[in-house]
Design a protein around this motif. Structure first.
Motif, short mmCIF file in Angstrom:
data_model
loop_
_atom_site.label_atom_id
_atom_site.label_comp_id
_atom_site.label_asym_id
_atom_site.label_seq_id
_atom_site.Cartn_x
_atom_site.Cartn_y
_atom_site.Cartn_z
N VAL A 131 0.80 -1.23 0.00
CA VAL A 131 0.00 0.00 0.00
C VAL A 131 0.84 1.28 0.00
CG1 VAL A 131 -1.84 -1.21 1.23
CG2 VAL A 131 -0.19 0.12 2.53
N THR A 132 2.10 1.20 0.39
CA THR A 132 2.89 2.42 0.55
C THR A 132 3.97 2.59 -0.50
OG1 THR A 132 2.49 2.27 2.93
CG2 THR A 132 4.20 3.79 2.23
N VAL A 133 4.54 1.50 -0.98
CA VAL A 133 5.62 1.61 -1.97
C VAL A 133 5.18 2.36 -3.22
CG1 VAL A 133 7.02 0.26 -3.58
CG2 VAL A 133 7.01 -0.32 -1.17
N PRO A 134 4.00 2.09 -3.78
CA PRO A 134 3.61 2.84 -5.00
C PRO A 134 3.60 4.35 -4.79
CG PRO A 134 2.18 0.94 -4.71
CD PRO A 134 2.99 1.04 -3.46
N GLY A 148 -3.22 4.09 13.92
CA GLY A 148 -4.34 4.91 13.45
C GLY A 148 -3.85 6.06 12.58
N LEU A 149 -2.75 6.68 12.97
CA LEU A 149 -2.18 7.77 12.17
C LEU A 149 -1.69 7.25 10.81
CD1 LEU A 149 -0.13 9.62 14.94
CD2 LEU A 149 -2.20 10.45 13.81
N ILE A 150 -1.03 6.07 10.81
CA ILE A 150 -0.53 5.51 9.56
C ILE A 150 -1.68 5.18 8.62
CG2 ILE A 150 0.68 3.54 8.53
CD1 ILE A 150 2.42 3.43 11.05
N ILE A 151 -2.73 4.57 9.16
CA ILE A 151 -3.89 4.20 8.34
C ILE A 151 -4.61 5.46 7.84
CG2 ILE A 151 -6.15 3.07 8.39
CD1 ILE A 151 -4.93 1.05 10.38
N LEU A 152 -4.68 6.49 8.67
CA LEU A 152 -5.31 7.74 8.25
C LEU A 152 -4.58 8.35 7.06
CD1 LEU A 152 -7.33 10.06 8.70
CD2 LEU A 152 -5.67 11.06 10.30
N SER A 194 -4.33 9.47 1.33
CA SER A 194 -3.55 9.42 0.08
C SER A 194 -4.33 8.71 -1.01
CB SER A 194 -2.21 8.72 0.33
OG SER A 194 -2.41 7.37 0.70
N LEU A 195 -5.08 7.65 -0.65
CA LEU A 195 -5.92 6.97 -1.64
C LEU A 195 -7.02 7.90 -2.14
CD1 LEU A 195 -6.42 3.39 -0.11
CD2 LEU A 195 -5.02 4.02 -2.07
N PHE A 244 -5.67 21.27 -4.49
CA PHE A 244 -4.73 21.55 -3.39
C PHE A 244 -4.15 20.24 -2.87
CE2 PHE A 244 -4.06 22.09 1.24
CZ PHE A 244 -2.98 22.97 1.17
N ASN A 245 -2.84 20.15 -2.79
CA ASN A 245 -2.16 18.95 -2.30
C ASN A 245 -1.97 19.08 -0.79
OD1 ASN A 245 -0.76 16.59 -1.99
ND2 ASN A 245 1.10 17.29 -3.04
N PHE A 246 -2.91 18.50 -0.05
CA PHE A 246 -2.86 18.62 1.40
C PHE A 246 -2.06 17.49 2.06
CE2 PHE A 246 -6.59 16.12 0.25
CZ PHE A 246 -6.43 14.99 1.02
N LEU A 247 -1.67 16.48 1.28
CA LEU A 247 -1.03 15.31 1.86
C LEU A 247 0.28 15.63 2.60
CD1 LEU A 247 -1.52 12.31 2.20
CD2 LEU A 247 -0.20 11.90 0.12
N PRO A 248 1.16 16.50 2.05
CA PRO A 248 2.39 16.80 2.81
C PRO A 248 2.11 17.40 4.19
CG PRO A 248 2.62 17.51 0.53
CD PRO A 248 1.18 17.12 0.71
#
Length: 803
Positions: free
Chosen positions: A389-392, A510-514, A519-520, A544-548
């Motif tokens: 789930v994270t490598v891509p 929970g933070l990692i899954i959030l 991101s998905l 807007f790229n809020f992910l960072p």
């Protein structure tokens, strides 16, 4: 049933097993299962109204029932000793003799069949599993000291059960699975961990279906046995010998471990430690990496064959590898997912890695629900989940790098991210160099693993050719070892964070899954915006790229969740802990972030007791070290501790032994404590009263603690006449006999014996002066705080504090 419905039922089963962490019961049913059932009933009425495309309402109810059944199934599958299990015949742990100077442990003859190849332990002994069939107790009139005592042996008694055996290395050499052996030694029951942070040996054996251990002194192999000459163990030994033949040690065992897993070969413990400290433990553990590598090679070599032949060859390769590496949880998970990939290839279907991982995990937990608490299974599952789930996403952000380099960075980063919280929870330490070391060593690990498989396969048919191919791996293997050794010796190679709670663990995941879910969602939003119709490109607004910002905020919250509670505990707690040790007594004083270590024990005590305790408490520096006696014999233990964490100030006592005094001065082992003078070591004031035994007065938070060394009876009487102490709160000694006259003079309020037993007469003398007695052999580590009084590790029973 839809894929979402299947996933719901699989999650329900896994959550049911996880809920077994709740020990309470409701209506004689596991509380965790009842809670899941109640939640499923609520979901039955509520969720379908808001999630119309989700699972049908009845599936939510079925999921709750599955969760409850999972808790019952887990309890049913917990290994339990049979009625005639050997553990029921363990004699009392200790029989106190009349003079109370030693413990009499009855000798036994235990017979059974060897289940595994002997493995080398860190203490230099051999360890293997035994399927017990019978035993008899050897009756002696005196405590067992020699092998020439007159012995009478009752008739053998039939038993069953798996036994953990340790035996002298030379006597166990040559044993193989299936052999019938007779062992002479001591039968015992494993005890719960006696110290905070200690390895739970009892739980480890229980997980293996074993409830007793046996310390063998002699191994007898009856003649005339017909032992099978075939088995996976024979092939493992053959491969290991081929690779060690030309490579030598430790390069040869490392290649074999990276090929078959560390359980298939005795890898030197110093190499294991280096790899573990820098986050390379996975390299010597059979897992998905080996299965993926094997399947890649097999499919590449058989690409011109039909799909059926490719499938058959791939299945055969997986079976062979699993048999050689052992049916460990991580290996089984990887093998099952490999079979799924081959089935997808055969049926020409697209593999869904996430679904495949969930099904593989569920199937394995159906086979053995106890694996839900196996650290190897959990780390393997989480690392694979991270890769899926994270490598891509990481690769997408590293698209400016060459694909190969980006993959080398993304894989360890993703795996570390998903496994880090569980590692913190289990091991209480973090390796700051882990990611960089994994990136540097990735090419070497790939070359060694692939070369190891090729040499093993070739050596099976032509041993000489297999050894020659293995020799080509010498320099990559040697460089890998040197890299691990170098980083393991750098300052800060491991940072103790202390024990974290389940709530902290759940919060971190929970933070990692959030972040993953967001991101998905953002990726889907971007994809949808690209395919909008009827809009001109110039009128499209950039989303807007809020992910960072989410990543940054999650990182800050994670640090706060881990660091702040540990920091608050450190700066607010003052406590004394007398550790339970087999040899030299050890005391640790934590005083608002400052740590004083008194005595270190021998090397094994320092490694497995002292360092484990300090890591569990989040200690990364010892402010004051105090060596009572000259302790030159335990210098290696202090060196081991100082390599793990710095010791700012180090003090000790030099007795009248001129040779010890000379060696101490030459080595700069410690600063000498003057006799009769009070020296402040942080929150402890130390005054040496006598250097021979020694006798040392410790003032801790206004309370007087007296360490009393092994004084002879005449020396005790002399001390009773000369010592002048008022208001002694704690007498701390080795548990050996004390004179009544000395106890009457000291009149301690509490007494702590660092020993497996306490002299019976001394116990009576302490009762006469109303002293409350603790000893580590019975109570485990003893902890004292000014407000909470004394706490015993093994039962946690609170005692009144010092007056």
């Amino acid at each position: 049933m839809s894929a979402t419905g299947v996933a719901l039922l699989c999650f329900a089963y896994i959550l049911g097993l996880l809920s077994t962490a709740i020990s309470a019961q409701v209506f004689r049913l596991p509380a965790g299962g009842v809670i899941l059932l109640a939640l499923s009933v609520a979901a039955f009425f509520v969720v379908p109204r808001f999630w119309r495309t989700g699972p049908k309402a009845f599936l939510w109810l079925i999921a709750g029932i599955i969760g409850l059944v999972a808790t019952l199934y887990f309890q049913w599958r917990i290994p339990q000793p049979a009625a005639n299990d050997i553990s029921h015949f363990v004699p009392p742990n200790s029989i106190q003799t009349q003079n109370s100077q030693f413990l009499q442990e009855p000798l036994m003859i235990l017979a059974g069949n060897v289940e595994s190849m002997p493995r080398l332990t860190r203490s230099g002994k051999a360890q293997f599993w035994l399927d017990a069939t019978s035993f008899t107790e050897i009756i002696t009139s005196q405590p067992p000291q020699t092998n020439e005592q007159e012995q009478s042996q009752p008739e053998l008694q039939g038993v069953t059960g798996k036994v953990y055996i340790t035996a002298p290395l030379l006597q166990a050499t040559g044993l193989r699975p299936g052999q019938f052996v007779e062992l002479t030694g001591i039968l015992y029951k494993p005890q719960p961990p006696a110290n905070p942070g200690a390895f739970d040996f009892q739980a480890y054996l229980a997980k293996e279906g074993c409830f007793a251990g046996f310390r063998a002194r002699q191994v007898n192999i009856p003649e005339g046995q017909n032992v099978s000459k075939y088995g996976w163990w024979l092939l493992r030994r053959h491969i290991a010998r081929i690779q060690v033949d030309k490579l030598g040690v430790p390069e040869g065992p490392l290649v074999s471990a990276m090929t078959l897993g560390k359980e298939a070969v005795d890898l030197p413990y110093d190499v294991r430690d280096w790899f573990a400290q820098v986050g390379l433990a996975h390299a010597v553990a059979a897992s998905g990496a080996q299965v993926s590598l094997i399947l890649s090679v097999v499919l590449a070599l058989t690409k011109r064959l039909s799909d059926r032949l490719q499938f058959g060859v791939g299945i055969a390769a997986i079976i062979i590898f699993t048999g050689l590496a052992g049916f460990e949880p991580a290996v089984s998970r990887a093998a099952l997912m490999g079979v799924g990939a081959l089935l997808a290839l055969l049926t020409d279907r697209k593999v869904k890695p996430l679904g495949s991982l969930l099904l593989a995990g569920t199937f394995l937990l159906l086979f053995n629900p106890g694996w839900i608490w196996d650290i190897g299974f959990n780390l393997s599952f989480l690392a694979t989940l991270g890769l899926v789930v994270t490598v891509p996403g990481i690769l997408a952000r590293l698209d400016w790098l060459p694909t190969t380099i980006a993959s080398v960075i993304a894989v360890p980063l993703a795996a570390s991210l998903w496994t880090l919280p569980l590692q913190l929870y289990t091991f209480n330490v973090i390796s700051p160099y882990s990611i960089i070391v994994n990136i540097i060593t990735a090419p070497l690990i790939a070359v060694i693993s692939l070369g190891g498989f090729i040499s093993a396969f070739t050596g099976f048919f032509v041993p000489t050719a297999g050894s020659a191919l293995a020799y080509l791996l010498f320099y990559p293997t040697h460089w890998l070892i040197k890299i691990a050794e170098y980083f393991s010796q750098l300052p800060g190679n491991s940072v103790a964070v202390g024990a974290i709670s389940v709530v902290q663990l759940v919060t971190l995941y929970g933070l990692i899954i959030l972040v993953w879910i967001l991101s998905l969602w953002q990726a889907k939003q971007k994809q949808a915006s690209r395919f909008q119709k009827g809009k001109k490109k110039k009128n499209q607004k950039k989303s807007f790229n809020f992910l960072p910002y989410v990543l940054g905020l999650s990182f800050v919250v994670a640090v706060v969740v881990v660091v702040v509670p540990a920091w608050q505990t450190k700066i607010s707690v003052s406590r004394v802990t007398v550790l339970a040790t087999n040899g030299e007594p050890v005391l640790v004083f934590e005083d608002k972030g400052e740590v004083t270590l008194i005595k270190s024990g021998d090397e094994n005590t320092a490694r497995f007791t002292v360092l484990s305790f300090l890591q569990e408490r989040g200690v990364n520096q010892i402010d004051w070290g105090l060596a009572l006696n000259s302790q030159l014999k335990s210098k290696q233990a202090w060196d081991l501790v100082s390599k793990a964490m710095p010791i700012k100030s180090f003090y000790g006592i030099i007795n009248n032994d001129k040779e010890d005094s000379k060696q101490s001065e030459q080595s700069g082992f410690f600063q000498e404590l003057p006799v009769g003078q009070t020296v402040a070591l942080g929150g402890i004031s130390v005054r040496v009263l006598n250097t021979e035994a020694p006798v040392v007065l410790l003032e801790i938070q206004g309370q007087n603690w007296l360490w009393l060394g092994n004084l002879k009876p005449t020396e005790q009487e002399k001390l009773a006449k000369t010592i002048k102490l008022e208001n002694l709160q704690v007498l701390w000694w080795s548990g050996k006999a004390l004179k009544a006259s000395l106890i009457e003079v000291l009149e301690p309020a509490f007494a702590i014996a660092s020993s497996r037993s306490v002299d019976a007469e001394t116990t009576e003398y302490l009762k006469a002066v109303n002293a409350e007695l603790y000893w580590t052999g019975r109570d485990g580590a003893i902890e004292w705080t000014g407000a909470g009084g004394f706490q015993k590790t093994l039962d946690g029973e609170a005692k009144n504090g010092l007056l």
